[in-house]
Design an enzyme around this catalytic site. Structure first.
Site, mmCIF file in Angstrom:
data_model
loop_
_atom_site.group_PDB
_atom_site.id
_atom_site.type_symbol
_atom_site.label_atom_id
_atom_site.label_comp_id
_atom_site.label_asym_id
_atom_site.label_seq_id
_atom_site.Cartn_x
_atom_site.Cartn_y
_atom_site.Cartn_z
ATOM 1 N N ASN A 232 0.845 -1.191 0.000
ATOM 2 C CA ASN A 232 0.000 0.000 0.000
ATOM 3 C C ASN A 232 0.879 1.239 0.000
ATOM 4 O O ASN A 232 1.976 1.238 0.555
ATOM 5 C CB ASN A 232 -0.916 0.010 1.230
ATOM 6 N N ASP B 154 -5.045 21.065 10.028
ATOM 7 C CA ASP B 154 -5.623 20.107 9.093
ATOM 8 C C ASP B 154 -6.288 20.817 7.920
ATOM 9 O O ASP B 154 -6.148 22.028 7.743
ATOM 10 C CB ASP B 154 -6.613 19.188 9.813
#
Length: 418
Positions: A130, A239
């Protein structure tokens, strides 16, 4: 790395990696910028290699309006990589993060943060590899702490915990925007993102054998392991919504060595809540929304998670309306496909979903509030949404800004005619 921008802004003034570089980069939100003189470092900092849709489209050889289609095509038809090389073009060194100009972005940040690092890992159970982007805070010159959300890497980490064996990883920083985009795509857990990248590259992608992992050529490659037993406090950090995320206990990465490209390496820095951050996180969700809407409304034309909505909370959907219910069906499909989606506007094909003014025009001229606005309270939303409850519960709104088929002649845009 390959840079899809001929108009690069180069800054020669000496700047500190603590606050000053970040402050300057924020002045160029949609430009590609190289900071050539970072105080105390020989390596330049680059930012903005994919902070516009045009740059991303160029990296995968398509038009902006075709990005979603291109991602779907590559994700549905990955090409297994069969070209490999080694580290002959790199200097391999003992790990020392103090030699890399990792930025401290804001004064309340928990520390220096790697923001453009793609983490490569292999599932201890299935053996599938991944690739995914994660923020990583520097603890010292050999250790990081990584924010892991419940997706593929989190599953791999849990499997490693069950086996009681640290998870081997590689971190690649500074690579081709097309490979960076592939690393963010939403594909099944048994798919390899590098095979999607290879599809973007028409089967010509070359990877480096890095222990048991296969990583793309990047300016910086770090090797190490995620500890299955050691955690520390991670954060605070800015964020997607330009607000601070909370502090959490997160796993520690113990690094062992680093490979630095011999030929003019740069440190790639993504500015938190900048357009590069928003597009890389949100744009790969657009194909998933498109597929869901297409199941409900086969005449869907395009889906955009808008930059004004942080490429996460707001979507504009274009459909070729056939029946009066199409707009609302498209809204429900979009909201269910991307759980973080908060507001969705559906427009006709004569409205440019990439143009915020055109979408606003549709809302202004085609929406009757009591008929065309859907309100869905008490549903799961995004934990990044500042007005949501602590568990992400929020209220979602859908706006059907399509023309009424009953009086369609009233909505003809005269300037579009002959």
């Amino acid at each position: 790395m390959k840079i899809n921008d001929e108009n690069i802004i180069e800054i020669t003034e000496e700047l500190s990696s603590e606050y000053e570089v970040s402050r300057v980069l924020r002045n160029y939100p949609k430009d590609t910028v190289i900071i050539n003189n970072v105080k105390g470092f020989d390596m330049p900092v680059i930012s903005g290699i994919c902070n516009t849709r045009a740059k991303i489209a160029e990296s995968i050889n398509c038009e902006v309006s075709e990005i979603t289609e291109k991602i779907i095509e590559a994700s549905d038809n990955p090409i297994k990589v069969d070209k490999f090389t080694d580290f002959s073009e790199y200097d391999t060194l003992e790990i020392d993060l103090d030699k890399i100009p990792i930025l401290t972005h804001y004064k309340r940040d928990g520390g220096k943060y790697i923001t453009a690092g793609v983490v490569f890992a292999r599932d201890p159970v299935s053996g599938i590899q991944n690739a995914s982007i994660h923020r990583m805070m520097v603890l010292d010159n050999k250790r990081l702490v990584i924010r892991i959300v419940p997706r593929n890497l989190y599953t791999y980490f849990q499997n490693a915990q069950k086996e009681g064996k640290d998870l081997e990883i590689a971190i690649a920083i500074g690579m081709d925007p097309a490979i960076l985009l592939a690393s963010t795509t939403s594909i099944p857990i048994d798919y390899n993102e590098m095979d999607v990248a290879n599809a973007f590259k028409d089967g010509e992608l070359t990877l480096i054998k890095c222990g048991d992992l296969e990583v793309p050529q990047a300016d910086i490659i770090l090797e190490g392991k995620i500890s299955v037993t050691e955690t520390v406090r991670e954060g605070p950090f800015v964020d997607l919504t330009d607000t601070y995320d909370i502090i959490r206990d997160q796993p520690v990465i113990n690094l062992e060595k680093m490979h630095i490209k011999k030929d003019n390496p740069c440190y790639h820095a993504i500015i938190p809540a900048g357009f590069e951050h928003k597009l890389l996180q949100g744009l790969p969700q657009e194909p998933r929304i498109f597929k869901s809407v297409k199941n409900a409304v086969p005449t869907v034309e395009n889906v955009v998670l808008t930059e004004g909505g942080c490429c996460w909370l707001h979507a504009a959907v274009s459909i070729n309306k056939q029946t009066e219910g199409d707009g609302k069906n498209a809204i429900m499909a979009a909201l269910s496909a991307h759980p973080s989606l908060k507001h969705c506007v559906v427009v006709d094909t004569d409205v440019n979903v990439f143009d915020a003014e055109d979408v606003e025009y549709a809302i202004a001229t085609r929406v009757k509030g009591d008929r065309d606005i859907m309100i869905v309270p008490n549903v799961r939303g995004s934990s990044l949404d500042p007005v949501a409850e602590s568990d992400g519960t929020t209220t979602k709104i859908g706006v059907d800004a399509t023309k009424s088929l009953k009086t369609i002649e009233k909505f003809e845009r005269v300037s579009f005619g002959e």
